[in-house]
Structure formats: C-alpha cells, structure tokens
Design a protein around this motif. Structure first.
Motif, PDB file in Angstrom:
ATOM      1  N   ILE A 128       8.520  -4.541 -91.458  1.00 39.47           N
ATOM      2  CA  ILE A 128       7.269  -5.256 -91.714  1.00 39.47           C
ATOM      3  C   ILE A 128       6.264  -4.959 -90.613  1.00 39.47           C
ATOM      4  O   ILE A 128       5.103  -4.655 -90.885  1.00 39.47           O
ATOM      5  CB  ILE A 128       7.519  -6.776 -91.852  1.00 39.47           C
ATOM      6  CG1 ILE A 128       8.263  -7.062 -93.162  1.00 39.47           C
ATOM      7  CG2 ILE A 128       6.206  -7.550 -91.800  1.00 39.47           C
ATOM      8  CD1 ILE A 128       8.781  -8.469 -93.281  1.00 39.47           C
ATOM      9  N   ASN A 129       6.698  -5.012 -89.367  1.00 40.52           N
ATOM     10  CA  ASN A 129       5.789  -4.729 -88.258  1.00 40.52           C
ATOM     11  C   ASN A 129       5.278  -3.295 -88.309  1.00 40.52           C
ATOM     12  O   ASN A 129       4.103  -3.043 -88.047  1.00 40.52           O
ATOM     13  CB  ASN A 129       6.478  -5.003 -86.918  1.00 40.52           C
ATOM     14  CG  ASN A 129       6.703  -6.483 -86.683  1.00 40.52           C
ATOM     15  OD1 ASN A 129       6.045  -7.327 -87.283  1.00 40.52           O
ATOM     16  ND2 ASN A 129       7.652  -6.803 -85.825  1.00 40.52           N
ATOM     17  N   ALA A 179       2.563  -2.803 -90.966  1.00 41.16           N
ATOM     18  CA  ALA A 179       1.253  -3.346 -90.611  1.00 41.16           C
ATOM     19  C   ALA A 179       0.394  -2.293 -89.918  1.00 41.16           C
ATOM     20  O   ALA A 179      -0.831  -2.382 -89.925  1.00 41.16           O
ATOM     21  CB  ALA A 179       1.410  -4.567 -89.720  1.00 41.16           C
ATOM     22  N   TYR A 209      -2.524  -7.310 -94.462  1.00 39.57           N
ATOM     23  CA  TYR A 209      -1.524  -7.161 -93.404  1.00 39.57           C
ATOM     24  C   TYR A 209      -0.114  -6.981 -93.976  1.00 39.57           C
ATOM     25  O   TYR A 209       0.608  -6.081 -93.578  1.00 39.57           O
ATOM     26  CB  TYR A 209      -1.579  -8.380 -92.478  1.00 39.57           C
ATOM     27  CG  TYR A 209      -0.800  -8.187 -91.205  1.00 39.57           C
ATOM     28  CD1 TYR A 209      -1.302  -7.384 -90.180  1.00 39.57           C
ATOM     29  CD2 TYR A 209       0.441  -8.782 -91.029  1.00 39.57           C
ATOM     30  CE1 TYR A 209      -0.585  -7.194 -89.004  1.00 39.57           C
ATOM     31  CE2 TYR A 209       1.155  -8.592 -89.855  1.00 39.57           C
ATOM     32  CZ  TYR A 209       0.642  -7.802 -88.846  1.00 39.57           C
ATOM     33  OH  TYR A 209       1.350  -7.603 -87.691  1.00 39.57           O
ATOM     34  N   TYR A 210       0.289  -7.833 -94.924  1.00 42.05           N
ATOM     35  CA  TYR A 210       1.607  -7.735 -95.542  1.00 42.05           C
ATOM     36  C   TYR A 210       1.549  -7.258 -96.991  1.00 42.05           C
ATOM     37  O   TYR A 210       2.518  -6.746 -97.506  1.00 42.05           O
ATOM     38  CB  TYR A 210       2.326  -9.089 -95.521  1.00 42.05           C
ATOM     39  CG  TYR A 210       2.653  -9.583 -94.146  1.00 42.05           C
ATOM     40  CD1 TYR A 210       3.599  -8.936 -93.364  1.00 42.05           C
ATOM     41  CD2 TYR A 210       2.028 -10.702 -93.624  1.00 42.05           C
ATOM     42  CE1 TYR A 210       3.908  -9.396 -92.093  1.00 42.05           C
ATOM     43  CE2 TYR A 210       2.343 -11.168 -92.354  1.00 42.05           C
ATOM     44  CZ  TYR A 210       3.279 -10.507 -91.596  1.00 42.05           C
ATOM     45  OH  TYR A 210       3.587 -10.954 -90.333  1.00 42.05           O
ATOM     46  N   TRP A 211       0.413  -7.484 -97.641  1.00 48.14           N
ATOM     47  CA  TRP A 211       0.272  -7.188 -99.058  1.00 48.14           C
ATOM     48  C   TRP A 211      -0.916  -6.265 -99.282  1.00 48.14           C
ATOM     49  O   TRP A 211      -1.902  -6.332 -98.559  1.00 48.14           O
ATOM     50  CB  TRP A 211       0.060  -8.483 -99.857  1.00 48.14           C
ATOM     51  CG  TRP A 211       1.259  -9.362 -99.831  1.00 48.14           C
ATOM     52  CD1 TRP A 211       1.544 -10.332 -98.913  1.00 48.14           C
ATOM     53  CD2 TRP A 211       2.350  -9.350-100.741  1.00 48.14           C
ATOM     54  NE1 TRP A 211       2.740 -10.926 -99.200  1.00 48.14           N
ATOM     55  CE2 TRP A 211       3.261 -10.334-100.325  1.00 48.14           C
ATOM     56  CE3 TRP A 211       2.650  -8.608-101.869  1.00 48.14           C
ATOM     57  CZ2 TRP A 211       4.452 -10.594-101.001  1.00 48.14           C
ATOM     58  CZ3 TRP A 211       3.831  -8.875-102.542  1.00 48.14           C
ATOM     59  CH2 TRP A 211       4.725  -9.855-102.114  1.00 48.14           C
ATOM     60  N   ALA A 245       4.042  -5.415-101.845  1.00 46.38           N
ATOM     61  CA  ALA A 245       4.385  -5.536-100.433  1.00 46.38           C
ATOM     62  C   ALA A 245       4.086  -4.213 -99.723  1.00 46.38           C
ATOM     63  O   ALA A 245       4.553  -3.158-100.128  1.00 46.38           O
ATOM     64  CB  ALA A 245       5.855  -5.902-100.278  1.00 46.38           C
ATOM     65  N   GLN A 260       5.016  -2.863 -96.934  1.00 40.13           N
ATOM     66  CA  GLN A 260       6.087  -2.107 -96.301  1.00 40.13           C
ATOM     67  C   GLN A 260       6.770  -1.124 -97.243  1.00 40.13           C
ATOM     68  O   GLN A 260       7.466  -0.214 -96.799  1.00 40.13           O
ATOM     69  CB  GLN A 260       7.121  -3.051 -95.692  1.00 40.13           C
ATOM     70  CG  GLN A 260       7.977  -3.768 -96.713  1.00 40.13           C
ATOM     71  CD  GLN A 260       8.861  -4.821 -96.100  1.00 40.13           C
ATOM     72  OE1 GLN A 260       8.367  -5.853 -95.670  1.00 40.13           O
ATOM     73  NE2 GLN A 260      10.137  -4.566 -96.042  1.00 40.13           N
TER      74      GLN A 260
END
Length: 91
Positions: free
Chosen positions: A18-19, A22, A67-69, A82, A84
């Motif tokens: 996830i990081n 981003a 950021y995530y989506w 998502a 990632q």
C-alpha cells in the motif's frame, strides 16, 4: 519445505504494498492495467458494491488518482479500483 508466513508478516507485506502504491502517479486520461483479478467498486471502499470483476491485465482509463483508490472507467462502467493493484504496464 518452506515455512508458512505469520499473520504479522502478511500484514507487514500488505502495508508495504500500500505504501509503495501511494508513490505511483496515474494521470487523468491515461490507460493502466490490473496486476491481478480486480473488482471495480461503486465507491472507494473495500466493502462497497462490486460493479464488475476484471481479470488480470484489464485495461482501464484513469479518471482521478487518489492515495489508496483510483477512479476509473472500465467497459463504459464508472467506479473505483485499489491503487496497489494497478500498473502502467501489463504484468
């Protein structure tokens, strides 16, 4: 025989993914690809209604990068994926 990963190791790997995602930047109008089979969701939330199940390497158009989506358009359907699990190139 390989040892099984602990729950903490799995959570740490997911957090790193996830990081790292981003850091990716997707531009409006650009086409990107799903890294795995991925759900197109109605809202930017993992418990949101699934609109479409997309196989690996599905080409999607970026409408807005978050950021995530990522807000996307797939087969004339508007929704969220998502971040990632998206990539600039086929896997």
């Amino acid at each position: 025989m390989a040892s099984k990963k602990t729950d903490n190791q799995i959570k740490q790997e997911q957090t790193e993914q996830i990081n790292n995602s981003a850091d990716q930047v997707f531009k409006k109008g650009e086409f990107v690809y799903t890294k795995t089979g991925l759900n197109l969701r109605q809202l930017a939330a993992k418990d949101s209604k699934i609109l479409l199940e997309c196989p690996k390497n599905t080409k999607v158009e970026v409408l807005n990068d978050g950021y995530y989506w990522v807000e996307v358009l797939v087969n004339n359907k508007h929704g969220y994926m998502a971040k990632q699990y998206l990539s600039h190139s086929k896997q």
